[in-house]
Design an enzyme around this catalytic site. Structure first.
Site, PDB file in Angstrom:
ATOM      1  N   ASP A 107     -29.029 -74.575  24.551  1.00  0.00           N
ATOM      2  CA  ASP A 107     -29.528 -74.732  23.151  1.00  0.00           C
ATOM      3  C   ASP A 107     -28.590 -74.001  22.285  1.00  0.00           C
ATOM      4  OD1 ASP A 107     -31.192 -74.633  20.907  1.00  0.00           O
ATOM      5  OD2 ASP A 107     -32.911 -74.806  22.504  1.00  0.00           O
ATOM      6  N   HIS A 135     -26.039 -76.054  19.743  1.00  0.00           N
ATOM      7  CA  HIS A 135     -26.386 -76.633  18.781  1.00  0.00           C
ATOM      8  C   HIS A 135     -25.872 -75.802  17.665  1.00  0.00           C
ATOM      9  CE1 HIS A 135     -28.855 -79.964  20.289  1.00  0.00           C
ATOM     10  NE2 HIS A 135     -29.552 -79.229  21.128  1.00  0.00           N
ATOM     11  N   SER A 149     -39.993 -77.232  20.336  1.00  0.00           N
ATOM     12  CA  SER A 149     -38.760 -77.704  19.776  1.00  0.00           C
ATOM     13  C   SER A 149     -38.538 -77.471  18.167  1.00  0.00           C
ATOM     14  CB  SER A 149     -38.526 -79.009  20.235  1.00  0.00           C
ATOM     15  OG  SER A 149     -38.918 -79.413  21.331  1.00  0.00           O
TER      16      SER A 149
END
Length: 351
Positions: free
Chosen positions: A13, A16, A166
């Site tokens: 993650d 990103h 999310s």
């Protein structure tokens, strides 16, 4: 004693947050620090999972294979894991990752599309991997509906199913309701996981709520003896999409104050966050007007940098783009629509 399974997502993650630009050497260094600090599992992949490097999602500075191999070189106790989104990654990609040393995988789908994970979860389970279901954008399905999707993933062979926030949109009561719904339908041996984002500054709080509710079996009251291990995602310095994930070093400090069994060295995690990860952030991972808009509108956190580029190119407020994406209920995989929204907004401003 409440048992936690802490999975670090700095190297997946967290991609990103820096446009998927980790080098293999940086992955090696960060993975070694996490392993030495006692983390249970370390997830490594492009931010959008195996095979995510593309025009649509952003090209990585290295390949999944290079990143995974770098981490595998240095891990001694932590489980090497990865993430796969059906439709982006394939079973062939998962097989290749397994051959490089990956022993655990999360199969990620939108919160209403668990059925597309059946082949991938089944393959992982049949091939001896630890496998979890990962229901993204969990705020877009009600508790009962989300639990039904979790039950499907369990039926395919998942050892654990996550409430995956999310968009960083879930409030603490929302997390409690969804975890409670999971408890009602999942078998006692199936673990429950939480993946929080910090867009509303609730990443740690929501993770704590998930532990408090998820550790109890069945209809047991809060405070009953813990009967289930809860898996918690977090990342060093919160490194992740949007305002980031629950900061690992902060969550571990809170877990320590609760007396929960976590197995980590909190000072070592603090050092890794400050010395290794925060200096890599070209855009601070924090709650600001743009990332707050993600949580407020319930927008997929990894849309942030795509939306910022579109806003600059077409001369519109990034917040307007994010709010409109939320209104249209756009989800992961629809990154191409961000430019369409920006163009629509720019056209309205001219008329």
């Amino acid at each position: 004693m409440t048992r936690l399974y802490l999975q670090d997502v700095t190297l997946r993650d967290g991609m990103h947050a820096i446009a998927h630009r980790y080098t293999a050497d940086q992955v090696r260094t960060i993975a070694a620090a996490l392993d030495a600090a006692g983390i249970a599992a370390i997830e490594v992949a492009h931010g959008d999972g195996l095979a995510g490097s593309s025009v649509n999602y952003g090209h990585g500075a290295a390949s999944d294979a290079d990143w995974i191999a770098a981490a595998a070189e240095v891990l001694t106790t932590a489980r090497l894991t990865t993430l796969l989104v059906p439709g982006i990654g394939t079973i062939a990609d998962l097989r290749a990752a397994r051959e490089l040393g990956v022993t655990s995988v999360r199969i990620a789908t939108h919160c209403t599309e668990a059925d597309i994970s059946a082949q991938h979860i089944s393959w992982a389970r049949e091939n001896g991997m630890d496998v979890s279901g990962f229901l993204m954008m969990s705020h877009m399905n009600d508790p009962a509906g989300l639990a039904a999707q979790a039950k499907l993933m369990e039926s395919y062979g998942a050892h654990c199913v996550y409430v995956t926030d999310s968009g960083g949109r879930l409030l603490m009561s929302d997390v409690a309701e969804r975890v409670d719904a999971y408890r009602q339908v999942l078998e006692p041996e199936t673990q429950i996981g939480i993946h929080a984002h910090h867009n509303l500054s609730l990443g740690v709080a929501n993770s704590v709520i998930a532990v408090e509710h998820g550790r109890i079996l069945g209809d047991g009251p809060l405070g009953a003896p813990a009967g289930r291990t809860v898996r918690v995602d977090a990342s060093l310095a919160g490194q992740g999409a949007g305002a980031g994930n629950a900061p690992l070093e902060v969550f571990v400090a809170v877990a320590e104050l609760h007396g929960w069994e976590h197995g980590c060295d909190v000072f070592a995690l603090m050092d890794a966050a400050e010395d290794l990860v925060r200096p890599l952030q070209d855009r601070p991972v924090r709650v600001d007007r743009e990332t707050l808009s993600l949580g407020y509108a319930g927008v997929y956190s990894s849309f942030l940098r795509h939306a910022e580029r579109a806003a600059e190119r077409y001369g519109v407020d990034v917040r307007s783009i994010l709010i409109e994406l939320g209104r249209r209920r756009m989800v992961g995989g629809q990154e191409d629509m961000i430019v369409d929204v920006a163009l629509d907004l720019a056209g309205r401003e001219k008329t």
